[in-house]
Design an enzyme around this catalytic site. Sequence first.
Site, PDB file in Angstrom:
ATOM      1  N   GLY A 482      -4.564  -7.310   0.673  1.00  0.00           N
ATOM      2  CA  GLY A 482      -3.896  -6.358  -0.205  1.00  0.00           C
ATOM      3  C   GLY A 482      -4.171  -4.888   0.088  1.00  0.00           C
ATOM      4  O   GLY A 482      -3.407  -4.029  -0.349  1.00  0.00           O
ATOM      5  N   ILE A 645      -9.433   9.258   6.184  1.00  0.00           N
ATOM      6  CA  ILE A 645      -8.561   8.349   5.465  1.00  0.00           C
ATOM      7  C   ILE A 645      -7.362   8.054   6.359  1.00  0.00           C
ATOM      8  O   ILE A 645      -6.586   8.941   6.693  1.00  0.00           O
ATOM      9  CB  ILE A 645      -8.107   8.984   4.126  1.00  0.00           C
ATOM     10  N   PRO A 648      -3.465   7.805   3.236  1.00  0.00           N
ATOM     11  CA  PRO A 648      -3.831   8.251   1.887  1.00  0.00           C
ATOM     12  C   PRO A 648      -3.067   7.532   0.783  1.00  0.00           C
ATOM     13  O   PRO A 648      -3.536   7.473  -0.344  1.00  0.00           O
ATOM     14  CB  PRO A 648      -3.488   9.747   1.910  1.00  0.00           C
ATOM     15  N   LYS A 649      -1.919   6.956   1.126  1.00  0.00           N
ATOM     16  CA  LYS A 649      -1.148   6.257   0.093  1.00  0.00           C
ATOM     17  C   LYS A 649      -1.795   4.917  -0.257  1.00  0.00           C
ATOM     18  O   LYS A 649      -2.053   4.617  -1.425  1.00  0.00           O
ATOM     19  CB  LYS A 649       0.280   6.039   0.602  1.00  0.00           C
ATOM     20  N   THR A 650      -2.069   4.118   0.771  1.00  0.00           N
ATOM     21  CA  THR A 650      -2.682   2.813   0.492  1.00  0.00           C
ATOM     22  C   THR A 650      -4.137   2.981   0.063  1.00  0.00           C
ATOM     23  O   THR A 650      -4.637   2.208  -0.763  1.00  0.00           O
ATOM     24  CB  THR A 650      -2.588   1.879   1.722  1.00  0.00           C
ATOM     25  N   VAL A 719     -12.362   2.021   2.030  1.00  0.00           N
ATOM     26  CA  VAL A 719     -12.421   2.347   0.609  1.00  0.00           C
ATOM     27  C   VAL A 719     -12.245   1.122  -0.293  1.00  0.00           C
ATOM     28  O   VAL A 719     -11.940   1.249  -1.471  1.00  0.00           O
ATOM     29  CB  VAL A 719     -11.374   3.418   0.229  1.00  0.00           C
ATOM     30  N   GLU A 721     -14.405  -0.996  -1.596  1.00  0.00           N
ATOM     31  CA  GLU A 721     -15.361  -1.197  -2.695  1.00  0.00           C
ATOM     32  C   GLU A 721     -15.628   0.080  -3.496  1.00  0.00           C
ATOM     33  O   GLU A 721     -15.835   0.017  -4.701  1.00  0.00           O
ATOM     34  CB  GLU A 721     -16.724  -1.705  -2.172  1.00  0.00           C
TER      35      GLU A 721
END
Lengths: 756, 336
Positions: A482, A645, A648-650, A719, A721
């Site tokens: 996901g 990153i 940045p959207k996901t 990112v 966790e």
Amino acid sequence: MIAKPTIPDLLDRPGSQIGKPVSRVDGRLKVTGGARYAAEFNTPGLAHGYIVSSAIARGRILAIDTAKALALPGVLQIFTHDNRPSLPWFDRKWKDDDAPKGSPFRPLYDATIHHALQPIALVVAESFELARYAARLIHVTYEADEHRTDLRAAKADAFTPGKDKGGFQPPPKPRGDADTALAEAEVSVDLNFSQAVEHHNPMEMHASTVIYHNDGSLTVHDKTQGPINTQTYVCNVFNLSTDAVRVISPFVGGAFGSGLRPQHQLFMAVLAATTLKRSVRVELTRPQMFSFGHRPETLQRVALGARKDGTLTAVIHEAVQETSQNENYVEVVVNWSGQQYRCDNVRLDYKLARLDTHTPLDQRAPGAATGIPALEIAMDELAAKLGMDPLELRLKNYTDVDPNTGKPFSSKELRACFQQGAERFGWHKRSHAPRSMREGRQLVGWGMATGVWDAMQGQAVASARLGIDGTLTVGSATADIGPGTYTAMTQIAADILGLPIDKVSFQLGDTNLPMAPLQGGSWTVSSVGSAVKAVCDRLRDRLAGLAAGLNDGPLKGLKADELIFADGFLIARADPSWRLSITEVMRANDLLVLEDEARSIPYYKSQMQHALGTHSAIFAEVRVDEDLGTVQVTRVVSAVAAGRIINPKTARSQVLGAVVWGIGMALEEESMTDQRLGRFMNHDFGEYHIPVNADVHDIDVIFVEEHDDIVNPLGAKGVGEIGIVGVPAAIANAIYHATGKRLCDLPITLDKILGA
Amino acid sequence: MRAFSYGRPDSVDAALRGVAGQPGTTTEAAVKFVAGGTNLLDLMKADVMRPERLLDISRLGLDQIEEIENGGLRLGALARNADTAYDARVQARYPMLSKAILAGASAQLRNMATNGGNLLQRTRCYYFYDTGTPCNKREPGTGCGALTGVNRIHAILGASDRCIAVHPSDMCVALAALDAVVRVSGPKGERTIPFADFHRLPGDTPHIDSNLAADELITAIDLPAEGFADHSTYLKVRDRASYAFALVSVAAALKLDGQTIRSARLALGGVAHKPWRDPAAEAGLAGKPASLETFREAARVLLRDARVQSHNAFKIGLAERAIVRALAEAAGVEHS
């Protein structure tokens, strides 16, 4: 704000893809139903299994009467411990990549009941409905033994585990003398905490569809965070060769750690398929999702001592967690408390107590999600006692080296998280005193906390195939549960070879692809992303070499670093008019495809010299109904330092989802045990509460700029966790600020607020 | 799911013929009506309910909301919860009912669920749903798991040592406060059941939820003319902001003369096996000033016989606070 690249040119040229908010490349498949999940693969003649679960928590099965069920036309077979085929005896055959020390649970192995809801029989029938009906007709008689499911009662027998699970180190030896320092501290706090059991509860329930081929080989569609882990387990348990078992799991509907270990529906489906020589699907029901791993119940104590100026002089963090009778599940919980703040006297203690339960299982930020809230609530209490702003207290004790090891952080932009998060939230407008902000009957409170997670990297291999038409296919046997792995990997590959996104596809979830580790611990971008980068770098070098070797070409003799790859072209830095398309380079060299494979290996040497972590600052606003005790989390700002990153959207979506879960962890989520039955009782979505839309208000995510050349070749920490760690503490601290009530037992349901 | 037969009667008479001769109450009946199916089908899949035959009444009509002679409204048994809650007349004249319906379930469920079905929905007690545990409501004589188990959501009023389950409906709490009347058709023609007599306390027969006979069909719910539109509210307290059953809910309605209470209605959800009303508490409000002290006294009277289990003691204090809050909101009294 997006982190700038640490690798020259990665972002600064036209068409670069890393750092862009690219929409999910698999989004259309997902929203149109085109994405197939484990229980959605079909084949003619597919049989359906339904699992029968134990009614008792501990004891023995005396008899299983299956006659009535077997007599139903269409019921093919009922598997129990009485009629199972021969299974391996040695524990190592049952181990998987996430198994802790001990003896893994073996479904249908014998008559022993180890925990409530244990699978004790599998009905296989021509249809799911028939299998479910037949399961109701099975009569089981048990001999029950006394069970123990109460952690508070078991705590007296707690023991200290060793290094019993990968990824977790036992607590460091005490430094200084924390107990004396606490006794002598000018100001001190000493709080006890509890964290309820949480089940992962992904939207998609665990399922396995096993396609049986005429030659006896299997194609397994399993809900898993690691196809190779599934393959290894199936091969070991059923004594099959790896070329007889192919796992294909292209989509996973959420897992959060629940797919790190093969679950019993996989065993059941393979057992039935290999015995009946038929394709079989087994899917768990929602209540059965409460029959295996979970975030363990935890009891903690955090005591802090400080000077009046806020300088920490003592940190004590003790935790006792449940594990099963058969394995030592550890997530250590306390170690981050020795790492977050500068302090000379630190004692960390971690113990396990055995319960008659299924072995707990990593759940989003295992350990940190439980331990950090205890530390951060205690810090808030300390700030209140000191009359100090909670953010000031954290800055006062800030550290750029890891005090547990003395190593510097490879990067730690937590100060920037504090600064940007506080500014976005408006933290400076906070009035210090509890109960000082209200709107009518609503008490308003602001709280903050910090979060931390380890930045890890494993070995991974990726393959790549570049066609003369400029299309690139990259693959690695990872999963996408996901987070957007398909998209992030596509971006990395497209970026390095200077290709448009739609010319690149990434394949995963297939054991025929090169090796990747389990998807977990926020390390997929770090591990698999680095492998994708490595293989694409290799193709890039080869293309550069091919172009340089074209004697009558414009790039003759140029080295790779004298070229830019953009829009499908190789372009000379010196003069952008000197260029060749990928197609031209390959055609001139009589190549239709370029293929390669590369393994990425962590920078062990430099990594060993540093502490590697992601950090965050969370600010939360709550409204607490003074009469009714209900809490609304009206605003959250999460500022995250996670290196580069990639998307940045996901990445924002990941943090948003984690904050939502943090709200659930703080206020709602709890698997409630009936101690007399030894059984989780609220095992459905009606009564196991997770946040609904009405519980979720403003959430703001900030990614601060953070450069890191050590953590991995991409400088990206992941990112998965970090978004959840600390959120429950920020909310609990906001509730304190609103109400003056210090609540340390999660979840903080309204009865606790009214009763405090 | 166990095998069952399915029929689709095309008239009320045909539906009644389908259940003719069944003894006992509808809860125990082997032949059951199904309309929205939002609760019954789930319970069948979980093997909690095992009807032998389902009669699908969803095409019988009975879905109108109509004016009636007494000045009230007749809510068709098969009108959907959502259509009822958003009906302009219901919203204007019975806002407490509209609010109660919208406090329940989710938009999707309210679109499916019917008014008659809402009355017959079954408890959400964990033990009732888990066939691996004892439950007198599901299997009489097996014992009550909740009594010695997890009972945070369970009853504090009117429970027995056989069952401490609570009725889950929000709509029914408002209907109880409004003194609605349930219209049913049966072998002897039509009869009406006052709302207070429709649901039962568990006593020694917790497996029976209501007094609706097994050969009867709910056709409508009649609302009296008095809807307390000026001074009423529905307050629901739960563990999350939406899509959770009530820990405590309160339907509160007042008739005021200036600041004096002329009459009051007070019904509680989430605390008993049926929507809970207490004539003494309501009578005690009449003639009193609409003040917080009056409301607190009413709450104390209503909760005087409350009995708690190991995990639900908080419900007494919560119910008291919720009653005061709801009455204050209904009266328009500043709460501070």
